[in-house]
Design a protein around this motif. Sequence first.
Motif, PDB file in Angstrom:
ATOM      1  N   HIS A 288     -90.468  15.950   8.074  1.00 31.74           N
ATOM      2  CA  HIS A 288     -89.268  15.258   8.561  1.00 31.74           C
ATOM      3  C   HIS A 288     -89.628  14.453   9.801  1.00 31.74           C
ATOM      4  N   VAL A 289     -89.280  13.166   9.781  1.00 33.11           N
ATOM      5  CA  VAL A 289     -89.569  12.287  10.916  1.00 33.11           C
ATOM      6  C   VAL A 289     -88.454  12.419  11.957  1.00 33.11           C
TER       7      VAL A 289
ATOM      8  N   THR B  27     -82.471  11.242  14.688  1.00 29.20           N
ATOM      9  CA  THR B  27     -82.656  12.589  14.120  1.00 29.20           C
ATOM     10  C   THR B  27     -83.248  13.553  15.155  1.00 29.20           C
ATOM     11  N   ASP B  28     -82.905  13.364  16.417  1.00 32.59           N
ATOM     12  CA  ASP B  28     -83.594  14.148  17.452  1.00 32.59           C
ATOM     13  C   ASP B  28     -82.679  15.059  18.266  1.00 32.59           C
ATOM     14  N   ASP B  29     -81.449  15.345  17.808  1.00 35.62           N
ATOM     15  CA  ASP B  29     -80.570  16.193  18.614  1.00 35.62           C
ATOM     16  C   ASP B  29     -80.529  17.611  18.056  1.00 35.62           C
ATOM     17  N   GLU B  30     -80.048  18.542  18.885  1.00 35.75           N
ATOM     18  CA  GLU B  30     -80.029  19.954  18.539  1.00 35.75           C
ATOM     19  C   GLU B  30     -79.177  20.234  17.300  1.00 35.75           C
ATOM     20  N   ALA B  31     -78.020  19.591  17.193  1.00 33.09           N
ATOM     21  CA  ALA B  31     -77.138  19.829  16.049  1.00 33.09           C
ATOM     22  C   ALA B  31     -77.824  19.447  14.742  1.00 33.09           C
ATOM     23  N   HIS B  32     -78.539  18.341  14.779  1.00 33.09           N
ATOM     24  CA  HIS B  32     -79.260  17.922  13.574  1.00 33.09           C
ATOM     25  C   HIS B  32     -80.350  18.921  13.223  1.00 33.09           C
ATOM     26  N   MET B  33     -81.088  19.404  14.206  1.00 31.33           N
ATOM     27  CA  MET B  33     -82.153  20.362  13.930  1.00 31.33           C
ATOM     28  C   MET B  33     -81.600  21.646  13.336  1.00 31.33           C
ATOM     29  N   GLN B  34     -80.463  22.105  13.828  1.00 30.38           N
ATOM     30  CA  GLN B  34     -79.836  23.303  13.273  1.00 30.38           C
ATOM     31  C   GLN B  34     -79.439  23.078  11.815  1.00 30.38           C
ATOM     32  N   ALA B  35     -78.836  21.906  11.540  1.00 27.39           N
ATOM     33  CA  ALA B  35     -78.431  21.593  10.175  1.00 27.39           C
ATOM     34  C   ALA B  35     -79.647  21.437   9.260  1.00 27.39           C
ATOM     35  N   LEU B  36     -80.704  20.816   9.784  1.00 30.47           N
ATOM     36  CA  LEU B  36     -81.924  20.637   8.999  1.00 30.47           C
ATOM     37  C   LEU B  36     -82.543  21.982   8.638  1.00 30.47           C
TER      38      LEU B  36
ATOM     39  N   VAL C 109     -93.165  23.696   7.286  1.00 30.46           N
ATOM     40  CA  VAL C 109     -92.327  22.579   7.719  1.00 30.46           C
ATOM     41  C   VAL C 109     -93.048  21.859   8.849  1.00 30.46           C
ATOM     42  N   GLU C 110     -93.145  20.540   8.743  1.00 24.22           N
ATOM     43  CA  GLU C 110     -93.817  19.731   9.759  1.00 24.22           C
ATOM     44  C   GLU C 110     -92.852  18.676  10.289  1.00 24.22           C
ATOM     45  N   LEU C 111     -92.564  18.721  11.584  1.00 26.28           N
ATOM     46  CA  LEU C 111     -91.794  17.667  12.225  1.00 26.28           C
ATOM     47  C   LEU C 111     -92.768  16.598  12.694  1.00 26.28           C
ATOM     48  N   LEU C 112     -92.524  15.356  12.289  1.00 28.51           N
ATOM     49  CA  LEU C 112     -93.418  14.244  12.596  1.00 28.51           C
ATOM     50  C   LEU C 112     -92.755  13.332  13.622  1.00 28.51           C
ATOM     51  N   PRO C 113     -93.350  13.156  14.802  1.00 29.89           N
ATOM     52  CA  PRO C 113     -92.749  12.276  15.804  1.00 29.89           C
ATOM     53  C   PRO C 113     -92.805  10.812  15.391  1.00 29.89           C
ATOM     54  N   TYR C 114     -91.680  10.144  15.471  1.00 27.56           N
ATOM     55  CA  TYR C 114     -91.600   8.708  15.177  1.00 27.56           C
ATOM     56  C   TYR C 114     -92.583   7.939  16.063  1.00 27.56           C
ATOM     57  N   HIS C 115     -93.276   6.954  15.449  1.00 27.13           N
ATOM     58  CA  HIS C 115     -94.236   6.134  16.201  1.00 27.13           C
ATOM     59  C   HIS C 115     -93.988   4.661  15.909  1.00 27.13           C
ATOM     60  N   LEU C 116     -94.704   3.807  16.602  1.00 27.41           N
ATOM     61  CA  LEU C 116     -94.493   2.360  16.517  1.00 27.41           C
ATOM     62  C   LEU C 116     -95.635   1.633  15.812  1.00 27.41           C
ATOM     63  N   LEU C 117     -96.447   2.362  15.059  1.00 28.92           N
ATOM     64  CA  LEU C 117     -97.654   1.774  14.486  1.00 28.92           C
ATOM     65  C   LEU C 117     -97.366   0.740  13.398  1.00 28.92           C
ATOM     66  N   GLY C 118     -96.160   0.784  12.813  1.00 24.52           N
ATOM     67  CA  GLY C 118     -95.864  -0.161  11.750  1.00 24.52           C
ATOM     68  C   GLY C 118     -95.118  -1.408  12.187  1.00 24.52           C
ATOM     69  N   VAL C 119     -94.810  -1.525  13.471  1.00 30.11           N
ATOM     70  CA  VAL C 119     -93.977  -2.633  13.946  1.00 30.11           C
ATOM     71  C   VAL C 119     -94.605  -3.987  13.624  1.00 30.11           C
ATOM     72  N   ASN C 120     -95.902  -4.118  13.830  1.00 32.06           N
ATOM     73  CA  ASN C 120     -96.567  -5.406  13.599  1.00 32.06           C
ATOM     74  C   ASN C 120     -96.527  -5.840  12.137  1.00 32.06           C
ATOM     75  N   LYS C 121     -96.433  -4.886  11.219  1.00 29.47           N
ATOM     76  CA  LYS C 121     -96.370  -5.233   9.804  1.00 29.47           C
ATOM     77  C   LYS C 121     -95.087  -6.006   9.496  1.00 29.47           C
ATOM     78  N   TYR C 122     -93.984  -5.632  10.133  1.00 30.93           N
ATOM     79  CA  TYR C 122     -92.719  -6.330   9.898  1.00 30.93           C
ATOM     80  C   TYR C 122     -92.833  -7.787  10.338  1.00 30.93           C
ATOM     81  N   ALA C 123     -93.441  -7.983  11.496  1.00 26.74           N
ATOM     82  CA  ALA C 123     -93.617  -9.358  11.983  1.00 26.74           C
ATOM     83  C   ALA C 123     -94.486 -10.162  11.031  1.00 26.74           C
TER      84      ALA C 123
ATOM     85  N   ASP D 222     -91.273  24.656  17.231  1.00 28.34           N
ATOM     86  CA  ASP D 222     -91.375  26.077  17.559  1.00 28.34           C
ATOM     87  C   ASP D 222     -90.026  26.780  17.478  1.00 28.34           C
ATOM     88  N   THR D 223     -88.980  26.106  17.962  1.00 26.13           N
ATOM     89  CA  THR D 223     -87.663  26.740  18.049  1.00 26.13           C
ATOM     90  C   THR D 223     -87.016  26.918  16.682  1.00 26.13           C
ATOM     91  N   TYR D 224     -87.064  25.887  15.858  1.00 30.26           N
ATOM     92  CA  TYR D 224     -86.313  25.905  14.614  1.00 30.26           C
ATOM     93  C   TYR D 224     -87.155  26.166  13.371  1.00 30.26           C
TER      94      TYR D 224
END
Length: 238
Positions: free
Chosen positions: A163-164, A170-179, A192-206, A230-232
């Motif tokens: 999950h990204v 998608t980064d608040d506590e309520a969402h994590m509880q629901a997830l 379960v692996e939480l994947l931090p959003y990154h900016l590596l694809g931005v240049n592809k859009y341009a 760790d928490t959820y």
Amino acid sequence: MTGYLHSIESMGTVDGPGIRTVVFLQGCALRCRYCHNPDTWKTGGGQQITPEALVRKLRRYVPYYTRSGGGVTFSGGEPLLQPEFLSECLRLCKAEGIHTCIDTAGVGLGDYDGILQNTDLVLYDVKHEAPDDYQALTGQPIDRTHAFVEAVRRAGTPMWVRHVVVPGVTDDEAHMQALAGYVRTLPNVQRVELLPYHLLGVNKYAALGLPYPLEGVPAMDRARCEQYQDTYFGGWSK
């Protein structure tokens, strides 16, 4: 029979167990706001290749798979959009004794039971657990991916959930509880692996002349993402 191949990454270590070859197939029905591979959206793009020719390429890496407990991961794009090609590739890989994995959001064209017959592991990309938020994030209804989940349930295939985590999306506590609650309803979850959003694809859009949907959204703080992990999802960690 031919399929449409975007690219191949050898010696991958983050898309399933061990050292893996990751096969990126063309085509995706989703338009996720954080997608970093918009160049894989078009189904008919990329290199045409037969299952036999592709598996001949993969066979050369068998010693690495054997020593590391690795194998081949079919990703994309969305590999389920090429069901006949994917099924045959998976069958040929299993005939060679290669561990098989599909990295998928579960939105394909059906024939999931046949595909899963020769799939050892599913990396399941959960976009969102709430139907309205799922549609807003991906542009598609959530019931399409639920159909794939039911096929995994029937097949008994092990699943790793991914999950990204996107700031402000998608980064608040309520969402994590629901997830976490949603993950407990999924079949055969081993990790379960939480994947931090990154900016590596931005240049592809341009480069493609496309507007970037999350313009101005920063990369996700890794430490906060690890805290959520760790928490959820500590019981499903590596």
